[in-house]
Motif scaffolding. Structure first.
Motif, PDB file in Angstrom:
ATOM      1  N   LEU A  80       0.850  -1.195   0.000  1.00 57.21           N
ATOM      2  CA  LEU A  80       0.000   0.000   0.000  1.00 57.21           C
ATOM      3  C   LEU A  80       0.883   1.241   0.000  1.00 57.21           C
ATOM      4  O   LEU A  80       1.969   1.241   0.574  1.00 57.21           O
ATOM      5  N   ALA A  81       0.367   2.280  -0.642  1.00 55.33           N
ATOM      6  CA  ALA A  81       1.122   3.535  -0.642  1.00 55.33           C
ATOM      7  C   ALA A  81       1.151   4.145   0.744  1.00 55.33           C
ATOM      8  O   ALA A  81       0.194   4.036   1.502  1.00 55.33           O
ATOM      9  N   VAL A  82       2.253   4.774   1.064  1.00 54.26           N
ATOM     10  CA  VAL A  82       2.353   5.486   2.339  1.00 54.26           C
ATOM     11  C   VAL A  82       1.399   6.682   2.338  1.00 54.26           C
ATOM     12  O   VAL A  82       1.206   7.336   1.324  1.00 54.26           O
ATOM     13  N   ALA A  83       0.755   6.922   3.494  1.00 54.93           N
ATOM     14  CA  ALA A  83      -0.072   8.119   3.631  1.00 54.93           C
ATOM     15  C   ALA A  83       0.883   9.295   3.829  1.00 54.93           C
ATOM     16  O   ALA A  83       1.242   9.653   4.946  1.00 54.93           O
ATOM     17  N   SER A  84       1.356   9.872   2.729  1.00 54.67           N
ATOM     18  CA  SER A  84       2.372  10.903   2.800  1.00 54.67           C
ATOM     19  C   SER A  84       1.832  12.176   3.439  1.00 54.67           C
ATOM     20  O   SER A  84       0.641  12.463   3.374  1.00 54.67           O
ATOM     21  N   VAL A  85       2.712  12.923   4.060  1.00 51.43           N
ATOM     22  CA  VAL A  85       2.323  14.138   4.759  1.00 51.43           C
ATOM     23  C   VAL A  85       2.154  15.257   3.733  1.00 51.43           C
ATOM     24  O   VAL A  85       3.085  15.579   2.994  1.00 51.43           O
ATOM     25  N   PRO A  86       0.974  15.867   3.653  1.00 53.72           N
ATOM     26  CA  PRO A  86       0.751  16.919   2.649  1.00 53.72           C
ATOM     27  C   PRO A  86       1.517  18.179   2.997  1.00 53.72           C
ATOM     28  O   PRO A  86       1.873  18.417   4.153  1.00 53.72           O
ATOM     29  N   PRO A  87       1.805  19.021   1.998  1.00 56.16           N
ATOM     30  CA  PRO A  87       2.497  20.280   2.259  1.00 56.16           C
ATOM     31  C   PRO A  87       1.586  21.266   2.981  1.00 56.16           C
ATOM     32  O   PRO A  87       0.378  21.054   3.111  1.00 56.16           O
ATOM     33  N   GLN A 171       4.701  23.444 -10.934  1.00 55.32           N
ATOM     34  CA  GLN A 171       3.246  23.461 -10.764  1.00 55.32           C
ATOM     35  C   GLN A 171       2.601  22.772 -11.955  1.00 55.32           C
ATOM     36  O   GLN A 171       2.996  22.989 -13.109  1.00 55.32           O
ATOM     37  N   ARG A 172       1.603  21.920 -11.685  1.00 52.91           N
ATOM     38  CA  ARG A 172       0.749  21.331 -12.724  1.00 52.91           C
ATOM     39  C   ARG A 172      -0.649  21.891 -12.527  1.00 52.91           C
ATOM     40  O   ARG A 172      -1.180  21.898 -11.419  1.00 52.91           O
ATOM     41  N   TYR A 173      -1.270  22.369 -13.608  1.00 49.62           N
ATOM     42  CA  TYR A 173      -2.535  23.091 -13.485  1.00 49.62           C
ATOM     43  C   TYR A 173      -3.284  23.017 -14.804  1.00 49.62           C
ATOM     44  O   TYR A 173      -2.767  22.534 -15.816  1.00 49.62           O
ATOM     45  N   GLY A 174      -4.511  23.503 -14.794  1.00 51.01           N
ATOM     46  CA  GLY A 174      -5.315  23.512 -16.011  1.00 51.01           C
ATOM     47  C   GLY A 174      -6.714  22.997 -15.751  1.00 51.01           C
ATOM     48  O   GLY A 174      -7.057  22.591 -14.633  1.00 51.01           O
ATOM     49  N   GLY A 175      -7.531  22.990 -16.812  1.00 53.63           N
ATOM     50  CA  GLY A 175      -8.946  22.687 -16.668  1.00 53.63           C
ATOM     51  C   GLY A 175      -9.249  21.346 -16.056  1.00 53.63           C
ATOM     52  O   GLY A 175     -10.018  21.236 -15.094  1.00 53.63           O
ATOM     53  N   ASN A 176      -8.633  20.267 -16.582  1.00 52.57           N
ATOM     54  CA  ASN A 176      -8.999  18.945 -16.077  1.00 52.57           C
ATOM     55  C   ASN A 176      -8.494  18.709 -14.660  1.00 52.57           C
ATOM     56  O   ASN A 176      -9.092  17.966 -13.889  1.00 52.57           O
ATOM     57  N   LEU A 177      -7.372  19.340 -14.270  1.00 52.75           N
ATOM     58  CA  LEU A 177      -6.880  19.182 -12.905  1.00 52.75           C
ATOM     59  C   LEU A 177      -7.718  19.982 -11.925  1.00 52.75           C
ATOM     60  O   LEU A 177      -7.967  19.543 -10.802  1.00 52.75           O
ATOM     61  N   SER A 178      -8.162  21.172 -12.333  1.00 51.77           N
ATOM     62  CA  SER A 178      -8.934  22.021 -11.428  1.00 51.77           C
ATOM     63  C   SER A 178     -10.293  21.421 -11.108  1.00 51.77           C
ATOM     64  O   SER A 178     -10.914  21.764 -10.108  1.00 51.77           O
ATOM     65  N   TRP A 215       4.148  14.793  -6.539  1.00 48.26           N
ATOM     66  CA  TRP A 215       3.194  15.893  -6.732  1.00 48.26           C
ATOM     67  C   TRP A 215       2.170  15.870  -5.600  1.00 48.26           C
ATOM     68  O   TRP A 215       1.656  14.806  -5.244  1.00 48.26           O
ATOM     69  N   PHE A 216       1.864  17.030  -5.059  1.00 45.48           N
ATOM     70  CA  PHE A 216       0.849  17.157  -4.017  1.00 45.48           C
ATOM     71  C   PHE A 216      -0.238  18.128  -4.479  1.00 45.48           C
ATOM     72  O   PHE A 216       0.028  19.066  -5.228  1.00 45.48           O
ATOM     73  N   LYS A 217      -1.445  17.909  -3.993  1.00 47.20           N
ATOM     74  CA  LYS A 217      -2.484  18.916  -4.188  1.00 47.20           C
ATOM     75  C   LYS A 217      -1.986  20.252  -3.629  1.00 47.20           C
ATOM     76  O   LYS A 217      -1.422  20.301  -2.541  1.00 47.20           O
ATOM     77  N   ASP A 218      -2.171  21.315  -4.406  1.00 48.77           N
ATOM     78  CA  ASP A 218      -1.776  22.633  -3.917  1.00 48.77           C
ATOM     79  C   ASP A 218      -2.494  22.888  -2.593  1.00 48.77           C
ATOM     80  O   ASP A 218      -3.730  22.763  -2.511  1.00 48.77           O
ATOM     81  N   PRO A 219      -1.754  23.201  -1.517  1.00 46.34           N
ATOM     82  CA  PRO A 219      -2.390  23.329  -0.196  1.00 46.34           C
ATOM     83  C   PRO A 219      -3.327  24.520  -0.071  1.00 46.34           C
ATOM     84  O   PRO A 219      -4.071  24.605   0.913  1.00 46.34           O
ATOM     85  N   ARG A 220      -3.326  25.421  -1.056  1.00 46.05           N
ATOM     86  CA  ARG A 220      -4.208  26.587  -0.971  1.00 46.05           C
ATOM     87  C   ARG A 220      -5.608  26.257  -1.482  1.00 46.05           C
ATOM     88  O   ARG A 220      -6.591  26.388  -0.739  1.00 46.05           O
ATOM     89  N   CYS A 223      -8.417  24.085  -7.097  1.00 45.30           N
ATOM     90  CA  CYS A 223      -8.461  24.572  -8.477  1.00 45.30           C
ATOM     91  C   CYS A 223      -7.085  24.941  -9.012  1.00 45.30           C
ATOM     92  O   CYS A 223      -6.911  25.108 -10.228  1.00 45.30           O
ATOM     93  N   LEU A 224      -6.086  25.052  -8.134  1.00 49.91           N
ATOM     94  CA  LEU A 224      -4.743  25.401  -8.589  1.00 49.91           C
ATOM     95  C   LEU A 224      -3.960  24.209  -9.088  1.00 49.91           C
ATOM     96  O   LEU A 224      -2.883  24.360  -9.662  1.00 49.91           O
ATOM     97  N   GLY A 225      -4.462  22.997  -8.857  1.00 50.09           N
ATOM     98  CA  GLY A 225      -3.785  21.812  -9.367  1.00 50.09           C
ATOM     99  C   GLY A 225      -2.803  21.228  -8.374  1.00 50.09           C
ATOM    100  O   GLY A 225      -3.106  21.085  -7.189  1.00 50.09           O
ATOM    101  N   PHE A 226      -1.592  20.897  -8.853  1.00 53.45           N
ATOM    102  CA  PHE A 226      -0.605  20.181  -8.052  1.00 53.45           C
ATOM    103  C   PHE A 226       0.710  20.945  -8.029  1.00 53.45           C
ATOM    104  O   PHE A 226       1.087  21.607  -8.995  1.00 53.45           O
ATOM    105  N   ARG A 227       1.405  20.823  -6.914  1.00 52.78           N
ATOM    106  CA  ARG A 227       2.666  21.542  -6.721  1.00 52.78           C
ATOM    107  C   ARG A 227       3.689  20.579  -6.144  1.00 52.78           C
ATOM    108  O   ARG A 227       3.337  19.611  -5.460  1.00 52.78           O
ATOM    109  N   GLY A 228       4.971  20.841  -6.389  1.00 53.02           N
ATOM    110  CA  GLY A 228       5.992  19.966  -5.828  1.00 53.02           C
ATOM    111  C   GLY A 228       7.380  20.558  -5.943  1.00 53.02           C
ATOM    112  O   GLY A 228       7.635  21.473  -6.728  1.00 53.02           O
ATOM    113  N   ILE A 229       8.299  20.015  -5.130  1.00 56.22           N
ATOM    114  CA  ILE A 229       9.725  20.326  -5.193  1.00 56.22           C
ATOM    115  C   ILE A 229      10.424  19.098  -5.750  1.00 56.22           C
ATOM    116  O   ILE A 229      10.182  17.977  -5.289  1.00 56.22           O
TER     117      ILE A 229
END
Length: 402
Positions: A80-87, A171-178, A215-220, A223-229
């Motif tokens: 199972l995937a680890v329940a990773s800590v969100p940003p 950042q990953r973003y756009g209509g289908n992600l939002s 990639w994580f869901k943008d914490p804000r 609709c902003l999509g996904f963000r990551g380092i």
């Protein structure tokens, strides 16, 4: 057919780059990815990391990252995937409660939360490894931010360093992600299990990376999509070559959704956090205890009415046609009939912008406002879809009393 679709996507992206005066058709392009050159990465490392940041930042860092020591809140489970800590999104304020810097905080994955090189079992943690957090910060003030943090550090056991050369923000973003529901998780190239549950693509992406492959869901906002380092010497997983585009397109996406980012768009030392909607962006905790600038933020919040807020703006001429490069940050928005100032433009890109305006005039007279000194430039405002209902109710109640 696939070649035609790729060519069509390239054509649309090319048009996006050239035509910032037109509303980008993100819905047709689908998901886009942008390297955020405007952001850099700072690393915090040491046993006092959480305690140090808890006393500085507006959000509850200890609660967000699992308590002192930063232990993961969910045990590793085979297959199972680890329940990773969100940003977490947070801000550092002046003692007077004015905005200074914003932070996207990430806890890098530990070896046991990833597969080892064999791909058949988790890695082994080093019990002596120091606790770490990575922070996505405004690159234009990164050195100044480090100096500010080091002044606050005193005797805290925490190392603070700029690692912007080693890591990059995306950042990953756009209509289908939002439009992805919050409970639906993105296929992530990270935190995979082992044995029969291994995702080969995820294994391929995670091997050789000690940090930030996820990639994580943008914490804000969703609709902003996904963000990551991600490591600077790699292209993040799930980034298609024909969908990588200029950062200005992400700026337009933010402007369209009414969000400012960084110490330029949120004026450093001047901006009141609640007027820039940081409460609605999950950046402020009101039950965490003391932090720098807390008193003014708490008092403003509990007073209940925010008369000015950040709004998306559109600049047009007297015929309703969009005008490009006519408005700059700092321009005053006025009621042309009375000459009364309604607010100030804080960000401008092409024919779009953001501004902090008095809600009573801005929402009542949208399209009837203009830029001071440019009577032929009209300002249209809109209320973002993500705004909580109570914000609009507060404005209506205040207007009725007035």
């Amino acid at each position: 057919m696939q070649r035609l679709n790729v060519q069509r996507s390239k054509t649309i992206l090319s048009n996006l780059r050239r035509s910032l005066h037109q509303k980008p058709d993100f819905e047709k392009v689908g998901s886009l990815a942008s390297l955020l050159d405007s952001r850099s990465v700072v690393r915090f490392r040491g046993p006092d990391t959480l305690k140090f940041l808890q006393g500085l930042l507006t959000n509850d860092v200890v609660r967000g990252f699992g308590g002192v020591g930063g232990e993961a809140r969910a045990p590793l489970t085979p297959n199972l995937a680890v329940a990773s800590v969100p940003p977490m999104y947070a801000a550092l304020l002046t003692p007077q409660g004015r905005f200074l810097y914003d932070f996207f905080l990430y806890r890098p994955p530990t070896p046991r939360e990833k597969l080892d090189p064999s791909g058949s079992r988790p890695g082994s943690d080093d019990p002596d490894a120091p606790f770490e957090l990575l922070a996505d910060v405004d690159a234009s003030v990164a050195d100044e931010l480090l100096n500010t943090l080091k002044r606050y550090r005193l005797r805290s056991k925490v190392e603070i360093e700029n690692v912007g050369q080693d890591f990059s923000c995306w950042q990953r973003y756009g209509g289908n992600l939002s439009k992805t529901p919050p409970h639906v998780k993105e296929p992530e190239a990270a935190s995979v299990g082992w044995g029969s549950g291994v995702d080969p693509a995820a294994v391929s992406s995670s091997r050789g990376n000690n940090h930030g492959w996820q990639w994580f869901k943008d914490p804000r906002l969703d609709c902003l999509g996904f963000r990551g380092i991600f490591p600077s010497n790699t292209t993040p997983p799930l980034v298609e070559a024909d969908k990588e585009t200029d950062e200005n397109n992400f700026v337009l996406w933010r402007i369209e959704n009414g969000l400012a980012e960084g110490s330029t768009e949120i004026p450093k030392g001047e901006a009141i956090p609640l007027e820039y909607n940081l409460v609605g962006l999950n950046a402020i905790s009101f039950d965490k205890g003391c932090y720098v600038g807390q008193e003014l933020v708490a008092r403003t919040h509990h007073r209940g009415v925010i008369r000015k807020r950040l709004l998306p703006l559109r600049f047009v001429d007297n015929n309703g046609e969009e005008v490009e490069q006519r408005v700059s940050p700092g321009s005053e928005v006025v009621d042309p009939e009375s000459g009364k100032k309604v607010g100030t433009v804080t960000t401008a890109l092409g024919c779009r912008g953001l501004g902090v305006l008095r809600l009573e005039e801005a929402l009542k007279r949208s399209g009837g406002l203009s830029v001071r000194g440019q009577k032929d430039v009209k300002v249209e405002t809109s209320r973002p879809d993500w705004w909580p209902t109570e914000w609009f109710q507060e404005y209506q109640q205040h207007s009725a009393v007035a």
